[in-house]
Design an enzyme around this catalytic site. Structure first.
Site, PDB file in Angstrom:
ATOM      1  N   LYS A 175       4.780   9.792   8.559  1.00 45.57           N
ATOM      2  CA  LYS A 175       4.499   9.350   9.740  1.00 45.57           C
ATOM      3  C   LYS A 175       5.394   9.141  10.924  1.00 45.57           C
ATOM      4  O   LYS A 175       5.499  10.743  11.225  1.00 45.57           O
ATOM      5  CB  LYS A 175       4.226   7.406   9.882  1.00 45.57           C
ATOM      6  CG  LYS A 175       3.045   6.722   8.876  1.00 45.57           C
ATOM      7  CD  LYS A 175       2.140   5.992   8.985  1.00 45.57           C
ATOM      8  CE  LYS A 175       2.178   4.779   7.668  1.00 45.57           C
ATOM      9  NZ  LYS A 175       0.345   4.736   8.273  1.00 45.57           N
ATOM     10  N   ASP A 193       9.623   2.669  -0.411  1.00 49.17           N
ATOM     11  CA  ASP A 193       8.510   3.310   0.777  1.00 49.17           C
ATOM     12  C   ASP A 193       8.861   3.304   2.043  1.00 49.17           C
ATOM     13  O   ASP A 193       8.204   2.296   2.525  1.00 49.17           O
ATOM     14  CB  ASP A 193       6.708   3.024  -0.262  1.00 49.17           C
ATOM     15  CG  ASP A 193       6.061   3.874   0.715  1.00 49.17           C
ATOM     16  OD1 ASP A 193       6.474   4.278   1.655  1.00 49.17           O
ATOM     17  OD2 ASP A 193       4.537   3.133   0.261  1.00 49.17           O
ATOM     18  N   TYR A 237       0.658  -1.186   0.299  1.00 51.79           N
ATOM     19  CA  TYR A 237       0.084   0.094  -0.097  1.00 51.79           C
ATOM     20  C   TYR A 237       0.924   1.373   0.209  1.00 51.79           C
ATOM     21  O   TYR A 237       2.090   1.604   0.607  1.00 51.79           O
ATOM     22  CB  TYR A 237      -0.697  -0.058   1.756  1.00 51.79           C
ATOM     23  CG  TYR A 237      -1.848   1.222   0.766  1.00 51.79           C
ATOM     24  CD1 TYR A 237      -3.148   1.290   0.715  1.00 51.79           C
ATOM     25  CD2 TYR A 237      -1.516   1.670   2.786  1.00 51.79           C
ATOM     26  CE1 TYR A 237      -3.477   2.657   0.683  1.00 51.79           C
ATOM     27  CE2 TYR A 237      -2.068   2.970   2.172  1.00 51.79           C
ATOM     28  CZ  TYR A 237      -3.305   3.465   1.588  1.00 51.79           C
ATOM     29  OH  TYR A 237      -4.424   4.792   2.273  1.00 51.79           O
TER      30      TYR A 237
HETATM   31  C1  LIG Z   1       3.776   1.910   3.329  1.00 51.50           C
HETATM   32  C2  LIG Z   1       3.025   3.270   2.949  1.00 51.50           C
HETATM   33  N1  LIG Z   1       3.227   4.289   2.297  1.00 51.50           N
HETATM   34  C3  LIG Z   1       2.147   5.504   2.035  1.00 51.50           C
HETATM   35  C4  LIG Z   1       1.536   5.661   2.971  1.00 51.50           C
HETATM   36  C5  LIG Z   1       0.449   6.376   2.845  1.00 51.50           C
HETATM   37  O1  LIG Z   1       0.594   7.674   3.682  1.00 51.50           O
HETATM   38  P1  LIG Z   1      -0.820   8.486   4.313  1.00 51.50           P
HETATM   39  O2  LIG Z   1      -1.767   7.842   4.915  1.00 51.50           O
HETATM   40  O3  LIG Z   1       0.009   9.800   5.152  1.00 51.50           O
HETATM   41  O4  LIG Z   1      -0.943   8.939   2.943  1.00 51.50           O
HETATM   42  C6  LIG Z   1       0.974   4.719   4.567  1.00 51.50           C
HETATM   43  C7  LIG Z   1       0.040   4.882   4.917  1.00 51.50           C
HETATM   44  O5  LIG Z   1      -0.602   3.630   5.738  1.00 51.50           O
HETATM   45  C8  LIG Z   1       2.110   3.237   4.465  1.00 51.50           C
HETATM   46  O6  LIG Z   1       1.690   2.784   4.982  1.00 51.50           O
END
Ligand SMILES: Cc1ncc(COP(=O)(O)O)c(C=O)c1O
Length: 425
Positions: A267, A239, A146
């Site tokens: 985060k 990511d 994700y």
């Molecule tokens: C690995 C990863 N990338 C991107 C995101 C997206 O981040 P945001 O919720 O701050 O848009 C998340 C959100 O949980 C994530 O776990």
């Protein structure tokens, strides 16, 4: 219904919310809490207090950012001080230079940084950069990873997209989705065949999958991705929105010793305030506007509150104690959970985050995770909640620990896990 008074119950708020918001919530996973979402009134350390005045031990921690626990005094102090001096300037501020310096100091491949406001914006920007830099248009992602809620990554996506049965969101034009190729996680054979066949701009990967439960990379997977992307001229994007500053100060790339070209963060680097960042190789980062021709901008980019909270958080992490406590908590609890479950299962843990899967013995990719007994997981979640422990309501999320998950919190929650798991498995 009068919300002016003191005693508003979660049930009343939920009734009203269903007429105000699609599905009653503003981010789908929150609606997965059964029998209905509780509403939080306050939070401190490892605990949440609900509008119904129930105290819960929290293993969700805002879905990852709160590695210091809730309402940490150093973050409060730093943000209060910033608030007194204003919170949005529309000009650069010292805080952005300070936070970016901490990021480039600790994340081995971060030569330059661009701050945005969410992990979603970070991955969107990193993918655009990979396309602008290579002049190619296709990207490769992995099933169940994700990367946020934009068009280019809502294809075979994990987290709430999988929980609610829309791993491939409606509303994405086929012109977009046809540029996104997908392989199973931990599958280098598929990766190589896609890279050989297609002109791939970027390969984006969660170095530890944290959005189908927790799924670690197999030993050769990340080094293999590094080798293959270099060979075929694709940009490798880690990511690290979850793993950045969670698996230690250097994130997953230090933990596993593999160097991506670009990294997305979010985060933890905002200390619980909205944030995202792209960082990485100078020659790629310099393609961003205004030095380059890959556009990115944002009214709230590098806003001083998120910067300040992030600086305070990283300074606290630099002391080391938070990593020691959070790792110990995750290790002990995952062992307790492993020992208490009386059926086929696996507990996947990487350092200070973990998840358990029931009815399966090995979970190496999203396909394995989908075979786990999700109904039973939800019942366990419900029973734990009744007994004062809040774990993610979805199998496809992770349990996180923090510096506030000390011995007392761990002992107290271990007892609850043992009772509920022995009863239900
Ligand atoms: C690995 C990863 N990338 C991107 C995101 C997206 O981040 P945001 O919720 O701050 O848009 C998340 C959100 O949980 C994530 O776990």
């Amino acid at each position: 219904m009068d919300f002016g008074g003191e005693s508003v119950l979660s049930s009343e708020l939920w009734n009203k919310a269903q007429s105000l918001f699609a599905g009653g919530v503003n981010s789908p996973v929150r609606a997965a809490v059964k029998p209905f979402p509780f509403y939080t009134k306050s939070a401190k350390g490892a605990y949440l207090v609900t509008e119904d005045s129930k105290r819960l031990i929290d293993f969700v921690l805002g879905y990852g950012p709160l590695i210091l626990g809730h309402a940490h005094p150093r973050v409060i102090e730093a943000v209060k001080d910033q608030l007194e001096r204003g919170w949005l300037y529309g000009t650069p501020s010292k805080a952005e230079v300070e936070l970016a310096s901490l990021i480039t100091k600790h994340i081995p491949t971060a030569q330059k940084v661009r701050f945005v406001n969410s992990g979603t914006e970070a991955t969107m920007t990193a993918l655009r950069l990979s396309r602008g830099f290579t002049g190619r248009s296709k990207i490769l992602k992995f099933d169940g990873n994700y990367h946020g809620a934009h068009d280019y990554v809502l294809i075979d996506a994990g987290s709430a997209a999988s929980e609610f049965g829309v791993p491939f969101s409606h509303g994405i034009p086929s012109e977009v989705s046809s540029t996104v190729l997908v392989c199973p996680y931990n599958d280098l054979v598929c990766t190589e065949s896609v890279l050989r066949r297609e002109e791939i701009a970027g390969v984006i990967v969660e170095p530890v999958m944290g959005n189908m439960g927790v799924i670690p990379p197999e030993k050769d997977f990340l080094p293999g991705l590094r080798k293959l992307t270099s060979e075929y001229g694709a940009v490798l994007i880690f990511d690290e929105v979850i793993t950045g500053f969670r698996l230690g100060l250097g994130g997953a790339q230090s933990y596993f010793g593999v160097k991506p070209d670009l990294t997305t963060l979010g985060k933890i680097i905002g200390g619980g305030f909205p944030i995202g960042a792209v960082c990485g190789r100078k020659d790629i980062m310099d393609q961003l506007t205004p030095s380059g021709r890959v556009f990115n901008a944002g009214t709230f980019n590098a806003n001083p509150i998120s910067m300040t909270a992030g600086i305070a958080t990283i300074h606290e992490l630099e002391r080391g104690e938070v990593y020691r406590v959070s790792e110990k908590a995750a290790r002990i609890l995952s062992e307790e959970i492993d020992g208490a479950i009386r059926m086929d299962h696996v507990v996947n843990r990487v350092y200070n985050f973990f998840q358990f899967f029931l009815g399966v013995r090995d979970v190496k990719n999203a396909g394995d995770a989908r075979k786990a007994k999700r109904d039973l997981y939800v019942r366990i979640h419900e029973n734990l909640l009744r007994d004062g422990v809040f774990i993610p309501p979805s199998q496809f999320e992770a349990l996180f620990t923090s510096g506030a998950h000390d011995e007392e919190v761990v002992n107290q929650s271990a007892k609850v896990f043992k009772k509920v798991l022995e009863d239900l498995t």
